[in-house]
Design a protein around this motif. Sequence first.
Motif, PDB file in Angstrom:
ATOM      1  N   VAL A 165      20.734  53.444   4.163  1.00  0.00           N
ATOM      2  CA  VAL A 165      19.372  53.133   4.594  1.00  0.00           C
ATOM      3  C   VAL A 165      18.818  54.351   5.319  1.00  0.00           C
ATOM      4  O   VAL A 165      19.448  54.859   6.255  1.00  0.00           O
ATOM      5  N   ALA A 166      17.673  54.819   4.872  1.00  0.00           N
ATOM      6  CA  ALA A 166      17.057  55.992   5.494  1.00  0.00           C
ATOM      7  C   ALA A 166      15.592  55.708   5.788  1.00  0.00           C
ATOM      8  O   ALA A 166      14.931  54.962   5.054  1.00  0.00           O
ATOM      9  N   ALA A 167      15.108  56.306   6.866  1.00  0.00           N
ATOM     10  CA  ALA A 167      13.695  56.209   7.232  1.00  0.00           C
ATOM     11  C   ALA A 167      12.997  57.488   6.813  1.00  0.00           C
ATOM     12  O   ALA A 167      13.401  58.588   7.216  1.00  0.00           O
ATOM     13  N   LYS A 168      11.956  57.351   6.003  1.00  0.00           N
ATOM     14  CA  LYS A 168      11.220  58.515   5.527  1.00  0.00           C
ATOM     15  C   LYS A 168      10.344  59.079   6.648  1.00  0.00           C
ATOM     16  O   LYS A 168       9.682  58.331   7.361  1.00  0.00           O
ATOM     17  N   THR A 169      10.356  60.383   6.774  1.00  0.00           N
ATOM     18  CA  THR A 169       9.576  61.037   7.820  1.00  0.00           C
ATOM     19  C   THR A 169       8.091  60.721   7.661  1.00  0.00           C
ATOM     20  O   THR A 169       7.535  60.823   6.568  1.00  0.00           O
ATOM     21  N   CYS A 170       7.461  60.333   8.753  1.00  0.00           N
ATOM     22  CA  CYS A 170       6.031  60.032   8.724  1.00  0.00           C
ATOM     23  C   CYS A 170       5.496  60.017  10.142  1.00  0.00           C
ATOM     24  O   CYS A 170       6.263  60.008  11.119  1.00  0.00           O
ATOM     25  N   ASP A 171       4.199  60.006  10.274  1.00  0.00           N
ATOM     26  CA  ASP A 171       3.541  59.886  11.573  1.00  0.00           C
ATOM     27  C   ASP A 171       2.207  59.202  11.353  1.00  0.00           C
ATOM     28  O   ASP A 171       1.252  59.812  10.874  1.00  0.00           O
ATOM     29  N   GLU A 172       2.138  57.913  11.671  1.00  0.00           N
ATOM     30  CA  GLU A 172       0.953  57.120  11.369  1.00  0.00           C
ATOM     31  C   GLU A 172       0.543  56.268  12.564  1.00  0.00           C
ATOM     32  O   GLU A 172       1.398  55.744  13.276  1.00  0.00           O
ATOM     33  N   THR A 173      -0.748  56.144  12.733  1.00  0.00           N
ATOM     34  CA  THR A 173      -1.308  55.178  13.678  1.00  0.00           C
ATOM     35  C   THR A 173      -2.143  54.201  12.862  1.00  0.00           C
ATOM     36  O   THR A 173      -3.074  54.609  12.168  1.00  0.00           O
ATOM     37  N   THR A 174      -1.792  52.950  12.934  1.00  0.00           N
ATOM     38  CA  THR A 174      -2.290  51.975  11.960  1.00  0.00           C
ATOM     39  C   THR A 174      -2.851  50.737  12.645  1.00  0.00           C
ATOM     40  O   THR A 174      -2.224  50.205  13.560  1.00  0.00           O
ATOM     41  N   ALA A 175      -4.010  50.305  12.189  1.00  0.00           N
ATOM     42  CA  ALA A 175      -4.653  49.101  12.715  1.00  0.00           C
ATOM     43  C   ALA A 175      -4.939  48.137  11.577  1.00  0.00           C
ATOM     44  O   ALA A 175      -5.164  48.561  10.442  1.00  0.00           O
ATOM     45  N   PRO A 176      -4.954  46.829  11.823  1.00  0.00           N
ATOM     46  CA  PRO A 176      -5.304  45.874  10.768  1.00  0.00           C
ATOM     47  C   PRO A 176      -6.722  46.097  10.265  1.00  0.00           C
ATOM     48  O   PRO A 176      -7.626  46.406  11.047  1.00  0.00           O
ATOM     49  N   ARG A 177      -6.905  45.936   8.995  1.00  0.00           N
ATOM     50  CA  ARG A 177      -8.232  46.029   8.403  1.00  0.00           C
ATOM     51  C   ARG A 177      -9.094  44.827   8.806  1.00  0.00           C
ATOM     52  O   ARG A 177     -10.291  44.956   9.042  1.00  0.00           O
ATOM     53  N   LEU A 178      -8.479  43.659   8.878  1.00  0.00           N
ATOM     54  CA  LEU A 178      -9.195  42.428   9.198  1.00  0.00           C
ATOM     55  C   LEU A 178      -8.837  41.999  10.615  1.00  0.00           C
ATOM     56  O   LEU A 178      -7.657  41.945  10.962  1.00  0.00           O
ATOM     57  N   PHE A 179      -9.820  41.661  11.430  1.00  0.00           N
ATOM     58  CA  PHE A 179      -9.511  41.323  12.816  1.00  0.00           C
ATOM     59  C   PHE A 179      -8.840  39.953  12.936  1.00  0.00           C
ATOM     60  O   PHE A 179      -8.186  39.666  13.934  1.00  0.00           O
ATOM     61  N   GLN A 180      -8.987  39.113  11.908  1.00  0.00           N
ATOM     62  CA  GLN A 180      -8.229  37.857  11.850  1.00  0.00           C
ATOM     63  C   GLN A 180      -7.747  37.673  10.425  1.00  0.00           C
ATOM     64  O   GLN A 180      -8.495  37.841   9.467  1.00  0.00           O
ATOM     65  N   ARG A 181      -6.459  37.317  10.321  1.00  0.00           N
ATOM     66  CA  ARG A 181      -5.851  37.055   9.018  1.00  0.00           C
ATOM     67  C   ARG A 181      -5.189  35.693   9.130  1.00  0.00           C
ATOM     68  O   ARG A 181      -4.214  35.529   9.857  1.00  0.00           O
ATOM     69  N   ARG A 182      -5.727  34.719   8.433  1.00  0.00           N
ATOM     70  CA  ARG A 182      -5.255  33.361   8.660  1.00  0.00           C
ATOM     71  C   ARG A 182      -5.144  32.558   7.374  1.00  0.00           C
ATOM     72  O   ARG A 182      -6.107  32.414   6.623  1.00  0.00           O
ATOM     73  N   LEU A 183      -3.955  32.045   7.124  1.00  0.00           N
ATOM     74  CA  LEU A 183      -3.731  30.964   6.183  1.00  0.00           C
ATOM     75  C   LEU A 183      -3.318  29.771   7.031  1.00  0.00           C
ATOM     76  O   LEU A 183      -2.223  29.756   7.596  1.00  0.00           O
ATOM     77  N   ARG A 184      -4.188  28.812   7.180  1.00  0.00           N
ATOM     78  CA  ARG A 184      -3.857  27.657   8.020  1.00  0.00           C
ATOM     79  C   ARG A 184      -2.547  27.033   7.536  1.00  0.00           C
ATOM     80  O   ARG A 184      -2.335  26.860   6.342  1.00  0.00           O
TER      81      ARG A 184
END
Length: 648
Positions: A165-184
């Motif tokens: 198992v290896a972690a690929k090198t990266c550098d990301e700052t990530t936010a959700p596209r949708l402020f609410q994601r809901r399947l009741r």
Amino acid sequence: MKFEAVHACCLLLALLPNVACADMTLVSEGAPRAIIVIADKPTRVARYAAEELVRHVEKASGAKLEIQAESTVNAGTRPRIFIGDSAAVRKEGINVEKLGPETFVLRVTDEAVFIAGQDGGGEPLEAATMGGTLWGVYEWLDRDLGVRWLWPGELGTHVPKTKTVAAKTCDETTAPRLFQRRLRAGLGFESEHPALGFTKEAAKQFSEEQSIYLRRHRMGRSFPVSYGHAFTDWWEKDGAEHPEWFQLLESGKRGPNKKGGRFSMCVSNPDLQREIVARWTAKRPADATTPGFINACENDILGLCTCEKCRALDGTAPADYLKFYPPTSKMTGSRFVSDRYARFWLGIQQQAPAGVSVIGYAYFNYFQAPTTGIKLNENILIGYCPSAGWFPRSAEEHAWMKQQWADWRATSARLFMRTNHLLDGYCMPFIFAHQFADEFHHAVEKGMVATDYDSLTGHWATQGPNLYTAARLHVRPEASAEAVLAEYYAAFGGAAKAVENYFAYWENYTMGSREKIGQTMESLQASRWRSWAKAAHVLYPPECFAPAAKILDEAARTAGNDAEAAARVKFLQLGMEHARLCARVSSQLSLATSTATKDEIKKAVDELITFRRAHERSGIGNFNHLAWVEDLSWKLSEETKQTPDLYP
């Protein structure tokens, strides 16, 4: 959820194509090399995220990574995975307090992995708890390990096997596209015939596994938002003193047409608008820092006020206003009132404090966009809530439904998806994944900011492609339906092609049954979301199951010695067997046609309940939802009013 991310390593590679970034090895030949480090006092979200990482890496490789508190980690050369906020994370220059809601940083260097985000203080599985760090772990598992969560539970968790198992090198700052994601979650269905549903312990297991599944698909929200039918108790509280706030009927009476009846509001009344703002302001904490939302969603009824001022606000009804509603719809003969509601929301928003949003529904006779040219703004949030448009749709109806979204967006309001369409289909193999995905893609393209689908009824073994598509598009909204479904089928190993053919059969069957579904529901007076079991035997007769069963037999053969793939095919077989049994019981007990005697009822129900008891821990479907639908659809015995644990 589309991610807006900074891919530093990818940018460097684009500029210097001959430079390679070294991946970090976490497990080598089945032996753990890395350790997971959390703060001495981590958030509950961070601790749970670390545990999720351990679980999935172990399932992939057999190696169990150790979790250590930061202060207990000894100096050494072992690679480290820092999960959540900690001193080392801050030393790395990652300040989670300055990240946006639910935002995370995923950084893999030559020396360490850092996954840290904006977390809430609540329980990790609660949708209201912000889970930035958890989203970061799931993003890494998704991309670097290829984990796919097909349905709730261990069998539905697909983790490709690997010794390294290896972690690929990266550098990301990530936010959700949708402020609410809901399947009741669909866990609140209650029936007067509970013997048809889960036993207590089975219901608990189903609930827990589904809650985990939803979080793994990053269901949650960035800040509190509350809405729903806003004025249901206003007549009781205020009708005597302020009847002018309520609908005027043709009879000249204000309020409901009978005691306890539903009612709409007199939305043109400026005093009503001021009162809505005043009540919201009075409840708003003085030190509140989250965005403010005023709930102005009309009650669960058409807009019915006939007063001159309301009618003066109405625009001309579109030529296709009632084209796609059946003759028995509540909409038949209704007045088009979208413009009055648009002005209602705008009037409230203009009186509210700066930055506060007003929430309304595009619903019933105000579902289509206004026609007077009124312009709204980004502080008006509209839930797209059609009272028709069930899948499958004709090409013309599907285009019409998408156009309604586009027309509302053209007013400059923000939109969120608030449909009831996932309630459809009972537990039958009722597949519309491609059409659902097309609508989702269109909504994203036209500015969707949130979702709230009602509801996830959880029939995983018969409607898996629908449900996986609905969940997965929240994570990868631009992914094609073909790409999403290919992920789903790939988890069946050598049986993947046969499983694809199986669900293609049912999707073709569903899409080709549009007219029959509408006619049957109307003739049997069955509801698409409430009493589907009245019609199951007509829409899914015995002969439709035979070709599908042959395809699953082929899937079982091609699964070969792959025990996991074979178990997943068996899961689908159980789902179809259960659907076939339910359709047969429907033919005997449907309220539309049943002449069954007491003994015949007991025999039919006993067979169904015996199957459900034998398989209620399998996760094939939400039996409590089925009991609720069947209660409203079938001629049932008094015995089934006992609890599942007591039924003979």
